[in-house]
Design a protein around this motif. Sequence first.
Motif, short mmCIF file in Angstrom:
data_model
loop_
_atom_site.label_atom_id
_atom_site.label_comp_id
_atom_site.label_asym_id
_atom_site.label_seq_id
_atom_site.Cartn_x
_atom_site.Cartn_y
_atom_site.Cartn_z
N ASP A 78 55.85 58.98 41.66
CA ASP A 78 55.43 57.59 41.91
C ASP A 78 56.30 56.96 43.00
O ASP A 78 55.81 56.30 43.91
CB ASP A 78 55.60 56.75 40.64
N ALA A 215 44.94 61.54 44.41
CA ALA A 215 43.86 61.41 43.43
C ALA A 215 44.42 61.53 42.02
O ALA A 215 43.96 60.85 41.10
CB ALA A 215 42.80 62.48 43.68
N ASN A 216 45.43 62.36 41.84
CA ASN A 216 46.00 62.58 40.51
C ASN A 216 46.84 61.41 40.02
O ASN A 216 46.98 61.21 38.82
CB ASN A 216 46.86 63.84 40.52
N LEU A 217 47.41 60.64 40.94
CA LEU A 217 48.30 59.55 40.54
C LEU A 217 47.52 58.31 40.15
O LEU A 217 48.05 57.41 39.52
CB LEU A 217 49.26 59.21 41.67
N LYS A 218 46.23 58.24 40.57
CA LYS A 218 45.45 57.04 40.32
C LYS A 218 45.43 56.66 38.85
O LYS A 218 45.28 57.52 38.00
CB LYS A 218 44.01 57.25 40.78
#
Lengths: 218, 209, 244
Positions: A78, A215-218
């Motif tokens: 993050d 895309a994975n952190l969304k």
Amino acid sequence: MIRLFLRDLSLSIRAGGGFGLALAFFLIIVTLVPFSIGPEPLLLAQIAPGVLWLGALLACLLSLDRLFALDFEDGTLDLLVTAPLPLEGVVAAKSLAHWVTTGLPLTLAAPVFGVLLGLEGDAAIWLVTSLALGTPALSFIGGFGAALTVGLKRGGLLLSLLVLPLYVPTLIFGAEAAARGMAGLNAATPLALLSGITLASLALLPFASAAALRANLK
Amino acid sequence: MKDIGLARLTVKDLGVGRGGLPLLRGVSFALAPGQALMLRGANGIGKTTLLRTIAGLQPPQAGRVEAEEDTLAFAGHSDGVKATMTVEENLEFWAAVFGHEGTARAMRDLDLMRLMTRPARDLSAGQRRRLGLARLLVTGRAIWLLDEPTVSLDRESAGLFEAALAAHLGQGGAALISSHLDIGGMTDVLDLTPFRATPAALGLAEGSW
Amino acid sequence: MSLWEYANPRRFMAVSGRVLPWLGWLTGLTLAIGLIWGFFFTPDDYRQGSTVKIIYLHVPAAMIAINAWGMMLVASLVWLIRRHHVSALAARAAAPVGLTMTAIALATGAIWGQPMWGTWWVWDPRLTSFLILCLFYLGYIALWNAIEDTDTAADLTSILCLVGSVFAALSRYAVNFWNQGLHQGASLSMDAKENVSNVFYIPLLFAIAGFILLFLTLVLLRTRTEIRSRRLVALKLRERMAHA
């Protein structure tokens, strides 16, 4: 970016998993092969490049699932995304650190392990050349797979399923180059193609990996 | 000390959600230099999601976030601390990533000097949190987005944090803080309850299924 | 009217609902003509005997297996660029169909290969490529199923599809190279179209058309199911929010 690369290096060395684990795994594979197919020196020497390439590939796969997962779990990812670094560069630095702790030691150790399988002299040089040119691609392709599966609880198996088919061209050209070199044939073509795959992976895959991470952190 | 940039944040009609589920709609506020704003609301209302959206970690479902580039620093539930690295190494790393200095000052402000050479895995939860907050100081960013910053801090450590926050605001910084605990000196409060998304928002978020 | 109108889920459901029954009948008819004609009303090949008739399954299945991936690639691009949900769901719907076609092509190839080459399997470049394609399908489907959030899953599988396409093409080339490297071009594969005369060719065309229609029917059907399941998720969310 250089700091990130150095940090990843020192992290994997301190965790004790870095250089040691991949090499030990490589050694185990080389040891098990004669047990499974018999100790005939000629047969072993013939399959040696393939076995060593396969061993390198599996050893590389072994540490991939931690490439981004650790940073994802403790919140570092993050922070890196909000840092003034391009995420593509982050991916490239981490993949490179992965190569230095797995691909590079395997390449350097390959001649020693090759002796166990009856590889000597010129043959070892060809093997080292092909591994040196090919293993960076393994780390970068693996980085892409790790980016895809970073958010998953048990991503390890899925990661293998996603990454191994992507390894096919690298494996074919790498093992072929080593085999041709050893047989005294012209290995220039597979070596050139292998380098091509490696360079293209280095240049392009970080973009795909960064997109997957976002895309994975969304 | 480098210039920390302009601490001005404007949020206009922002809609946020998680996994296709709308949480908040129509959130608007502005943050000026020297100002700190507390976000309040029940558990699960979307405080963390709102902060993550403002930080740019996920796209807004509606509305806009306006801030100058590279002025936001986000500190979430996890501190991004590497267990095998020492306190100083952790901070040095983030200072280098953000191209900023002040590691020594940050350690002094949050009373980490004594722990400097200790590997982060040996820290208590409160000490680790302090390290995570010290990381904010070394980013050199003007606007802090803090998600429950005082969790697991004892009274004394919370005091250190409040002092660091006050110093940051005094320098013209700003902060957006979600917390269910009172933080000394914080008066501006934004209650998120009126912005809770209604089922009508689902139509917008999900397209016309 | 723009083509993108059909990207609206409601519009897609309305149109596909009307088209689907007709498409189904047409598929059945074309397939029946192609397969019955092919199996019962063509002469035996002078070299291969009646075994040659398996081409009416083998060739169309193989064609669909490859082109289904191509369709997924296009649908993935549309999702990444224009964010149309139907497109992402259509890609998801096509994958198991493509995988099944790949499996049919591999199985019929093995059954055909046994009497012709005396073995069920050879590491012929073409066969090997299909095996690798099969692995790509498996990975793609597994990734879809592993991720809970549909939009994230659509993003990730689309990226995988793009990167996978490049590597699949590379693999095809690499496998060719590898095999020739070992056997100096002693390929056992035969291109069906080159030595197939008209008697076999016309029913083959029917079979191919039938398989294309079958693919379309299945993908439409499965996309409709995916859309319905997304509707269900949306309804559940609405209920949850109303009670919150």
